[in-house]
Design an enzyme around this catalytic site. Structure first.
Site, PDB file in Angstrom:
ATOM      1  N   PHE A 149       0.824  -1.225   0.000  1.00 18.21           N
ATOM      2  CA  PHE A 149       0.000   0.000   0.000  1.00 18.21           C
ATOM      3  C   PHE A 149       0.850   1.263   0.000  1.00 18.21           C
ATOM      4  CE2 PHE A 149       1.015  -0.054   4.509  1.00 18.21           C
ATOM      5  CZ  PHE A 149       1.103   1.304   4.795  1.00 18.21           C
ATOM      6  N   LYS A 173      -1.311  -6.889  -9.370  1.00 18.51           N
ATOM      7  CA  LYS A 173      -2.259  -7.070  -8.260  1.00 18.51           C
ATOM      8  C   LYS A 173      -1.851  -6.034  -7.214  1.00 18.51           C
ATOM      9  CE  LYS A 173      -2.925  -8.381  -4.519  1.00 18.51           C
ATOM     10  NZ  LYS A 173      -3.293  -7.347  -3.505  1.00 18.51           N
ATOM     11  N   GLU A 176      -4.983  -3.677  -1.863  1.00 19.10           N
ATOM     12  CA  GLU A 176      -6.423  -3.404  -1.773  1.00 19.10           C
ATOM     13  C   GLU A 176      -6.708  -2.154  -0.928  1.00 19.10           C
ATOM     14  OE1 GLU A 176      -4.543  -5.760  -0.513  1.00 19.10           O
ATOM     15  OE2 GLU A 176      -5.634  -7.103   0.835  1.00 19.10           O
ATOM     16  N   SER A 226       5.360  -7.066   3.190  1.00 21.47           N
ATOM     17  CA  SER A 226       5.985  -7.415   4.469  1.00 21.47           C
ATOM     18  C   SER A 226       6.757  -8.733   4.349  1.00 21.47           C
ATOM     19  CB  SER A 226       4.908  -7.516   5.546  1.00 21.47           C
ATOM     20  OG  SER A 226       3.955  -8.474   5.146  1.00 21.47           O
ATOM     21  N   CYS A 281       9.544   1.640   3.568  1.00 21.34           N
ATOM     22  CA  CYS A 281      10.495   0.556   3.841  1.00 21.34           C
ATOM     23  C   CYS A 281      11.906   1.098   4.012  1.00 21.34           C
ATOM     24  CB  CYS A 281      10.464  -0.478   2.732  1.00 21.34           C
ATOM     25  SG  CYS A 281      11.164   0.152   1.216  1.00 21.34           S
ATOM     26  N   GLU A 383       9.443  -4.449  12.838  1.00 24.73           N
ATOM     27  CA  GLU A 383       9.201  -3.264  11.998  1.00 24.73           C
ATOM     28  C   GLU A 383       7.905  -2.622  12.485  1.00 24.73           C
ATOM     29  OE1 GLU A 383       7.812  -3.956   7.940  1.00 24.73           O
ATOM     30  OE2 GLU A 383       9.092  -2.310   7.249  1.00 24.73           O
TER      31      GLU A 383
HETATM   32  P1  NAD Z   1       1.547  -6.680   2.987  1.00 26.70           P
HETATM   33  O1  NAD Z   1       2.582  -7.732   3.057  1.00 26.70           O
HETATM   34  O2  NAD Z   1       0.433  -6.689   3.959  1.00 26.70           O
HETATM   35  O3  NAD Z   1       0.852  -6.681   1.531  1.00 26.70           O
HETATM   36  C1  NAD Z   1       1.617  -6.707   0.347  1.00 26.70           C
HETATM   37  C2  NAD Z   1       0.801  -7.374  -0.750  1.00 26.70           C
HETATM   38  O4  NAD Z   1       0.559  -8.742  -0.376  1.00 26.70           O
HETATM   39  C3  NAD Z   1      -0.550  -6.729  -0.991  1.00 26.70           C
HETATM   40  O5  NAD Z   1      -0.795  -6.683  -2.365  1.00 26.70           O
HETATM   41  C4  NAD Z   1      -1.519  -7.664  -0.264  1.00 26.70           C
HETATM   42  O6  NAD Z   1      -2.789  -7.710  -0.874  1.00 26.70           O
HETATM   43  C5  NAD Z   1      -0.849  -9.012  -0.386  1.00 26.70           C
HETATM   44  N1  NAD Z   1      -1.124  -9.897   0.744  1.00 26.70           N
HETATM   45  C6  NAD Z   1      -1.495  -9.538   2.015  1.00 26.70           C
HETATM   46  N2  NAD Z   1      -1.641 -10.631   2.778  1.00 26.70           N
HETATM   47  C7  NAD Z   1      -1.342 -11.698   2.011  1.00 26.70           C
HETATM   48  C8  NAD Z   1      -1.282 -13.099   2.262  1.00 26.70           C
HETATM   49  N3  NAD Z   1      -1.565 -13.613   3.459  1.00 26.70           N
HETATM   50  N4  NAD Z   1      -0.923 -13.910   1.238  1.00 26.70           N
HETATM   51  C9  NAD Z   1      -0.617 -13.394   0.024  1.00 26.70           C
HETATM   52  N5  NAD Z   1      -0.657 -12.077  -0.259  1.00 26.70           N
HETATM   53  C10 NAD Z   1      -1.010 -11.231   0.724  1.00 26.70           C
HETATM   54  O7  NAD Z   1       2.336  -5.270   3.018  1.00 26.70           O
HETATM   55  P2  NAD Z   1       1.737  -3.811   3.130  1.00 26.70           P
HETATM   56  O8  NAD Z   1       1.224  -3.596   4.518  1.00 26.70           O
HETATM   57  O9  NAD Z   1       0.861  -3.518   1.987  1.00 26.70           O
HETATM   58  O10 NAD Z   1       3.076  -2.948   2.924  1.00 26.70           O
HETATM   59  C11 NAD Z   1       3.969  -2.647   3.962  1.00 26.70           C
HETATM   60  C12 NAD Z   1       5.142  -3.603   3.978  1.00 26.70           C
HETATM   61  O11 NAD Z   1       5.807  -3.586   2.735  1.00 26.70           O
HETATM   62  C13 NAD Z   1       6.184  -3.199   5.009  1.00 26.70           C
HETATM   63  O12 NAD Z   1       6.663  -4.357   5.640  1.00 26.70           O
HETATM   64  C14 NAD Z   1       7.270  -2.550   4.180  1.00 26.70           C
HETATM   65  O13 NAD Z   1       8.551  -2.570   4.744  1.00 26.70           O
HETATM   66  C15 NAD Z   1       7.208  -3.391   2.951  1.00 26.70           C
HETATM   67  N6  NAD Z   1       7.813  -2.711   1.803  1.00 26.70           N
HETATM   68  C16 NAD Z   1       9.007  -3.175   1.367  1.00 26.70           C
HETATM   69  C17 NAD Z   1       9.633  -2.545   0.321  1.00 26.70           C
HETATM   70  C18 NAD Z   1      10.942  -3.047  -0.193  1.00 26.70           C
HETATM   71  O14 NAD Z   1      11.317  -2.671  -1.284  1.00 26.70           O
HETATM   72  N7  NAD Z   1      11.646  -3.872   0.536  1.00 26.70           N
HETATM   73  C19 NAD Z   1       9.034  -1.435  -0.295  1.00 26.70           C
HETATM   74  C20 NAD Z   1       7.802  -0.995   0.188  1.00 26.70           C
HETATM   75  C21 NAD Z   1       7.187  -1.647   1.249  1.00 26.70           C
END
Ligand code: NAD
Length: 498
Positions: A149, A173, A176, A226, A281, A383
């Site tokens: 997000f 994808k 959401e 994450s 991140c 985090e």
């Molecule tokens: P998230 O892991 O909750 O969601 C990421 C994606 O995975 C979304 O599209 C979501 O719909 C999907 N998703 C969620 N739960 C899932 C599941 N159980 N199984 C499969 N797919 C699932 O992350 P977020 O809260 O949207 O974003 C924040 C996280 O992203 C933080 O941990 C941040 O550090 C990380 N991030 C990392 C980078 C990087 O380059 N390393 C960059 C930006 C954000």
């Protein structure tokens, strides 16, 4: 309430799965939209459209493909202000920060305009008698991107731009939580001349992600989110024979040496720790001053700066940062702050009670500062992804460098010092992917590659830069002989070039 759509085969589609996610305005706490969540059969439709369109797109010459990106770059620039408004309304970050989110994506679009050059293969003339050898980079076919997000414009474009410039069809994808800007990107791609079916948006959640990981026609998956999900998507995708690059969470440290300009370091910590409410991140979430005197002076400089932070909705031009993305995110951050207090860390600035007049139901948390944090505490290990900075005091440089070296995550790190030797030693020894020297958020530009180490990244190739061209293509190597004048019989041993 507005219903959002998927974008499949050049058209907006209402969902048919009957599943939806609510999309909030985090500043007011109100549900303003809902997005459909795709089932496996909706993903199948997108894959079928991608499969039909991709061969012709791959066969278009690379210069022709690049021209779409020249137009897209101009369209993103023209539409930046309106897109930033949409982005801030769903994410909560300030308008300026949303423009930066779009700008960083636009820079990757500009980078891939050079794809014809980047895709050039290798050639060896006369590798043997009458033999030439050449390698070429061919698209993987259909690629998918799953995005978080916190950067709903930049991260989709990190993936889509190189994937498509290399001749692939790409299915996004998005998160959401803020799905509108990705849909706008799809419309702009079409306006830029991209054929239908080459960039598609399939809205969804866990179920959709699982369908992507299992789909036999999808050859490569790029994920950002994450760490637990990154790890599991990597395991699923690779178990199904797909190429995968999955980027996870972070805990970025800044080491402040006794010789550093402490005003400069404090300003850097404020921007990198609290910008976007810490939902980056590459946010700095741990400050490591070296020596008690450095630590005391740093805290004295940080405290008033944090107390003066202006927290507000994106519509407030003076806001330094906005609310967290959801009520659940706010609860998580508040819960972690509680553990910090319970574990004995000193809460020097407490933003827990922050409320914005007229926006009492928004997901706001004010800036928080912890001192005397130790590596065994939950607030150090986890985090937080909120406006919370932890100070861990180190007696020596060695003790300071040891902290990020031993941490589970390895996304970014920074050192503030005037000592070139210390900075050089730090950059050489640290086991972290992106390093800043007197730079708090060392995010590489589009023509370098972005990626962390350790639990911040799974897979071998990074985002953008030349790594992205490698990720979205496969190498084929041809050995060719035109045997005029060369006579040989059957050869039973392995061919060698003597
Ligand atoms: P998230 O892991 O909750 O969601 C990421 C994606 O995975 C979304 O599209 C979501 O719909 C999907 N998703 C969620 N739960 C899932 C599941 N159980 N199984 C499969 N797919 C699932 O992350 P977020 O809260 O949207 O974003 C924040 C996280 O992203 C933080 O941990 C941040 O550090 C990380 N991030 C990392 C980078 C990087 O380059 N390393 C960059 C930006 C954000």
């Amino acid at each position: 309430m507005l219903d959002l759509t998927h974008y499949i085969d050049g058209e907006h589609h209402e969902g048919s799965s009957g599943r939806f996610a609510e999309v909030f305005n985090p500043a007011t706490g109100e549900i303003e939209k809902r997005t459909p969540l795709a089932s496996a059969s909706e993903l199948d439709r997108a894959v079928a459209a991608a499969k039909a369109a991709q061969p012709e797109w791959a066969a278009a010459n690379p210069q022709k493909r690049a021209r779409v990106f020249i137009k897209l770059a101009a369209l993103l620039e023209e539409n930046k202000a309106a897109m930033a408004e949409d982005l801030s309304r769903e994410h909560g970050k300030t308008i300026e920060d949303s423009k930066g989110d779009i700008q960083r994506g636009l820079e990757v679009v500009e980078f891939v305009i050079a794809a014809p050059h980047l895709l050039k293969g290798e050639f060896t003339e006369g590798a043997g008698p009458g033999i030439d050898m050449y390698s070429m980079r061919q698209p993987v076919g259909i690629g998918a991107g799953i995005t978080p997000f916190n950067f709903p414009a930049m991260i989709p474009l990190w993936m889509a731009a190189p994937a498509i410039a290399c001749g692939n069809a790409f299915i996004l994808k998005p998160s959401e939580r803020d799905p509108s800007v990705p849909l706008r990107i799809a419309e702009l791609f079409e306006e830029a001349g991209l054929p239908k079916g080459i960039f598609q948006v399939v809205q969804g959640d866990k179920e959709t992600v699982e369908a992507i990981c299992a789909h036999p026609e999808i050859g490569a998956i790029s994920f950002v989110g994450s760490t637990p999900i990154a790890r599991s998507v990597y395991a699923n995708a690779t178990a199904n024979g797909k190429r995968a690059q999955c980027f996870g969470g972070a805990k970025n440290h800044m080491v402040i040496m006794p010789d550093a300009d402490l005003d400069q370091a404090a300003d850097a910590l404020i921007g990198a720790g609290y910008g976007s409410a810490g939902e980056r991140c590459m946010a700095i979430s741990v400050a490591v001053p070296v020596g008690q005197e450095t630590a005391d002076k740093l805290i004295d400089k940080l405290k008033p700066r944090i107390e003066e932070l202006h927290v507000g909705p994106y519509t407030d031009e003076k806001a330094d940062f906005g609310p967290l993305v959801t009520a659940a995110a706010k609860e998580k951050v508040l819960g972690l702050i509680e553990t910090g207090v319970a574990d004995g860390a000193k809460l020097v600035v407490d933003g827990r009670g922050f409320s914005h007049q007229g926006y009492e139901d928004g997901f706001f948390v004010g800036g928080c500062l912890f001192d005397d944090v130790t590596p065994d505490m939950e607030i150090y290990k986890t985090e937080i992804f909120g406006p919370v900075l932890s100070v861990v005091r180190a007696k020596t440089y060695e003790e300071a460098i040891d902290l990020p070296m031993k941490h589970e995550y390895g996304n970014g790190v920074s050192i503030y010092t005037r000592d070139g030797d210390a900075a050089r030693d730090f950059a050489n020894r640290i086991n972290i992917g992106m390093v800043g020297v007197n730079v708090p958020i060392p995010v590489p530009l589009a023509y370098h590659s972005f990626g962390g180490w350790k639990a911040s990244s799974f897979g071998d190739l990074n985002q953008h830069g030349t790594d992205s061209i490698r990720f979205w293509t496969r190498v084929k190597t041809v050995t060719a002989r035109w045997p005029s004048g060369v006579k040989d019989g059957a050869e039973f041993s392995i061919p060698v070039m003597n």
